[in-house]
Design an enzyme around this catalytic site. Structure first.
Site, PDB file in Angstrom:
ATOM      1  N   GLN B 174       0.831  -1.215   0.000  1.00 12.57           N
ATOM      2  CA  GLN B 174       0.000   0.000   0.000  1.00 12.57           C
ATOM      3  C   GLN B 174       0.864   1.263   0.000  1.00 12.57           C
ATOM      4  O   GLN B 174       0.457   2.319  -0.448  1.00 12.57           O
ATOM      5  CB  GLN B 174      -0.919  -0.041   1.236  1.00 12.57           C
ATOM      6  CG  GLN B 174      -1.724   1.218   1.489  1.00 12.57           C
ATOM      7  CD  GLN B 174      -1.135   2.093   2.586  1.00 12.57           C
ATOM      8  OE1 GLN B 174      -0.047   1.810   3.082  1.00 12.57           O
ATOM      9  NE2 GLN B 174      -1.819   3.148   2.951  1.00 12.57           N
ATOM     10  N   LYS B 188      13.028  -7.857   2.579  1.00 10.02           N
ATOM     11  CA  LYS B 188      12.911  -6.478   2.056  1.00 10.02           C
ATOM     12  C   LYS B 188      14.236  -6.003   1.474  1.00 10.02           C
ATOM     13  O   LYS B 188      14.261  -5.281   0.471  1.00 10.02           O
ATOM     14  CB  LYS B 188      12.445  -5.538   3.170  1.00 10.02           C
ATOM     15  CG  LYS B 188      10.969  -5.676   3.484  1.00 10.02           C
ATOM     16  CD  LYS B 188      10.497  -4.596   4.435  1.00 10.02           C
ATOM     17  CE  LYS B 188       9.007  -4.715   4.655  1.00 10.02           C
ATOM     18  NZ  LYS B 188       8.502  -3.702   5.593  1.00 10.02           N
ATOM     19  N   CYS B 290       2.884   2.953  13.675  1.00 10.85           N
ATOM     20  CA  CYS B 290       2.378   3.090  12.307  1.00 10.85           C
ATOM     21  C   CYS B 290       1.595   1.847  11.908  1.00 10.85           C
ATOM     22  O   CYS B 290       0.590   1.925  11.218  1.00 10.85           O
ATOM     23  CB  CYS B 290       3.581   3.275  11.378  1.00 10.85           C
ATOM     24  SG  CYS B 290       3.177   4.164   9.909  1.00 10.85           S
ATOM     25  N   CYS B 441      -8.183  -5.432  22.451  1.00 13.21           N
ATOM     26  CA  CYS B 441      -7.738  -4.378  21.537  1.00 13.21           C
ATOM     27  C   CYS B 441      -7.132  -5.074  20.332  1.00 13.21           C
ATOM     28  O   CYS B 441      -7.304  -6.281  20.192  1.00 13.21           O
ATOM     29  CB  CYS B 441      -6.732  -3.430  22.203  1.00 13.21           C
ATOM     30  SG  CYS B 441      -5.122  -4.176  22.496  1.00 13.21           S
TER      31      CYS B 441
END
Lengths: 155, 485
Positions: B174, B188, B290, B441
């Site tokens: 994204q 990565k 994030c 949560c």
């Protein structure tokens, strides 16, 4: 020729008129954003005092692409000036140049070309305005570099 | 032969302005001069026996300084001029020294490739050489790193090291535009390496598929000119900050969250560091990372590009730098500000009385609150399976959902009471101390904070945390309609 300035063993004192300073600063600012450069002339008075009598703006002989960060005075040009100075009874005391948008401290390049016992006046010109001035001298004894104080007399 | 000595150099020649020296070549004349004026040797020559930079020798109007001309026979009536070269330049602001810049050459292809840089007065050939000489570490090949790495490569940075221990996941695509769909499940750094090589094969790429730790941090950045912090967690940020200060390397810091970003330059010319700005991180669970909080797709690209821009300005030595300043950028309302950061004299790592001198001695886990406090009463909890079983068996319990509204919009937990953490203390009457209360949560961290908050407010009923949060329940299949995941 009179007493040659360079051979005084005692510490020399320097003095300059405020009006001369102002003219030199204006002349340097006109060259911004390029490095201005020139010769400083003076006379030795009694009491080991040198009075700075004049300055001569000299063409920066570097290419136009380099002039914003470097200056060079053509040696033959300096040679041609030397004779005129001698006739007026002035001595070459040192040289000045500006640092456009950079501090008035000696760069590595500046230090490389310093002649011992000559004064080197550097002007910091930020966005066309002179903010600071420093004067430096390299010692003939041991090549050490120190700051020089020039007394400015209001005139 | 007649020899004229410039007024500026007569110091070395007993005030002599003009003299006659026997000799037919420049070499012989220099020897003659130094024989007659032994003190002049020190003035004319450096310690290696070479003519000093400010000495020039002219014969009539021709430059004879170069040693290759010192054996040429001169005509009878020549005049030899011993003159000074008066020159200098302003100090360079670059983090790459002049010596290193001079060693670089740029070929024709480089001139074509970097033409747009060479056209810029402030960059030109010297600036491009500095970029090519530069060695930069980028820590994090995520949203920020995607932009930073690509622009550093495109600009021609000679050596780029990429550090990241993660594999590419679908959710990364994204915003982490350095990776593509084919890179999912690849490390990565491997994907980043391929992208850099595709931009410019001549760049030296070093990929480090490992996590930055207190043990390896300084070794990983040692010898490099600049570090870019493109990470997404506080522990890494403080570790990178400290390592850079101890290694003496400037750091371009950035962070993003939802729609906002921050950029600053730390440890540059004695300026402030991360600890001067943020002496301590926020309590864990208070501010979602994030990963939990989300971010709009281009945000990493915008802020990472600014990071690359700051890096290039430091390398070339131009422009205003963000040292002692913090750029805040709000992409939603299109507002940006630059605020001043003061250096903290009491900073434990860059202040006057340093208390952190070795990063291996500093406990980053504890500092960021990632360690469980042994003095705290341990929080009891249920695993996803245990909780699912209780739901199946319809065991009476109160379920409190402490997630943010936008998280609940993605996935509701029916039957749960919504109470924000800040309201727990005054709404504790809504809880039944006779039955279990279970807090949920997203990942099971904020629910721990909620339980501790309620305990401190004096609630004594049984409280449980859903370990691993709702994320942990993803793979559980329920037998009846109470199942929702």
């Amino acid at each position: 020729m009179g007493n040659d300035i360079r051979y005084q063993k005692e510490e020399l004192k320097y003095v300059v008129a405020d009006s001369l300073c102002k003219r030199l600063v204006r002349s340097v600012e006109e060259k911004y954003p390029r490095e201005a450069c020139g010769i400083i002339l003076g006379k030795l008075l009694e009491n080991n005092t040198i009075v700075i009598t004049n300055y001569v703006s000299v063409e920066n002989s570097d290419s136009e692409f380099d002039q914003d960060r470097h200056y060079t005075i053509n040696p033959l040009k300096l040679y041609s000036y030397e004779n005129t100075f001698a006739k007026d009874g002035n001595e070459i005391i040192g040289f000045y140049h500006s640092h456009p948008d950079a501090i008035a401290y000696l760069s590595e390049e500046d230090k490389k070309y310093m002649i011992p016992e000559q004064l080197y006046l550097i002007l910091e010109v930020q966005a066309g305005i002179t903010l600071h001035r420093n004067v430096w001298k390299k010692s003939i004894e041991d090549d050490s570099i120190s700051r020089v104080n020039i007394k400015v007399k209001g005139e | 032969m007649k020899v004229y000595i410039s007024a500026t150099l007569r110091t070395f020649f007993d005030k002599t302005a003009q003299t006659e020296i026997e000799g037919k070549t420049v070499g012989e004349i220099l020897k003659g001069l130094t024989d007659e004026y032994p003190e002049s040797k020190k003035g004319l020559y450096d310690d290696d026996g070479k003519l000093r930079s400010f000495i020039r020798i002219f014969v009539n109007d021709e430059d004879f300084t170069d040693v290759s001309r010192h054996k040429e026979k001169l005509s009878e009536n020549s005049e030899v001029l011993l003159l000074p070269l008066i020159a200098g330049g302003k100090p360079s602001d670059s983090i790459i020294s002049d010596e290193r810049q001079k060693e670089i050459s740029i070929d024709e292809k480089g001139i074509e490739r970097f033409n747009k840089h060479l056209m810029l007065r402030e960059i030109s050939v010297k600036g491009q050489k500095r970029i090519k000489a530069a060695k930069v570490v980028v820590i994090g090949a995520g949203a920020l790193g995607s932009a930073a790495i690509q622009y550093l490569a495109a600009a021609g940075v000679g050596t780029i090291k990429v550090i990241d221990h993660d594999k590419v996941e679908l959710g990364n695509l994204q915003s982490q535009v350095i990776h593509g769909a084919r890179d999912v499940n690849r490390p990565k750094v491997a994907s980043a390496r391929d992208t850099i090589r595709n931009i410019d094969r001549s760049i030296e790429v070093i990929d480090e598929n490992q996590q930055l730790t207190a043990e390896n941090a300084i070794d990983l950045i040692d010898g490099f000119d600049l570090v870019l912090d493109c990470t997404d967690n506080y522990k890494a940020r403080y570790l990178i900050n400290d390592a850079c200060i101890l290694a003496g390397i400037p750091l371009v810091f950035a962070s993003i969250y939802q729609y906002e970003g921050l950029v600053s330059v730390f440890n540059y010319k004695g300026g402030p560091c991360l600890r001067c700005l943020f002496p301590a991180p926020p309590s864990p669970g208070l501010v979602p990372t994030c990963t939990e909080g989300g971010s709009i797709s281009p945000l990493g690209g915008i802020i990472g590009s600014i990071q690359a821009n700051e890096a290039l300005k430091l390398i070339i030595g131009i422009g205003e730098h963000l040292d002692g300043k913090l750029l805040t950028f709000d992409s939603l309302n299109l507002k940006s500000r630059v605020v001043n950061i003061d250096k903290d004299c009491d900073c434990p790592i860059c202040g006057l009385n340093k208390t952190i001198t070795e990063i291996v001695d500093f406990d980053y886990e504890d500092f960021c609150g990632l360690k469980e406090d042994e003095t705290e009463i341990p929080v009891e909890g249920f695993t996803a399976d245990e909780f699912a079983k209780r739901l199946e068996e319809e065991v009476p319990m109160t379920i409190i959902d402490v997630r943010e509204p936008h998280e609940r919009a993605i996935l509701r937990f029916p039957g749960a009471v919504v109470i924000p953490i800040g309201q727990l203390a005054r709404r504790q009457k809504e809880l039944n101390p006779d039955i279990d209360t279970v807090f949920i949560c997203k990942e099971g961290k904020r629910s721990i904070l909620a339980i501790n908050t309620l305990r401190e407010a004096g609630y004594e009923g049984p409280l449980y945390n859903l370990k691993g949060g709702i994320e942990g329940m993803k793979d559980i299949i329920f037998s009846h309609e109470a199942g929702l995941l």
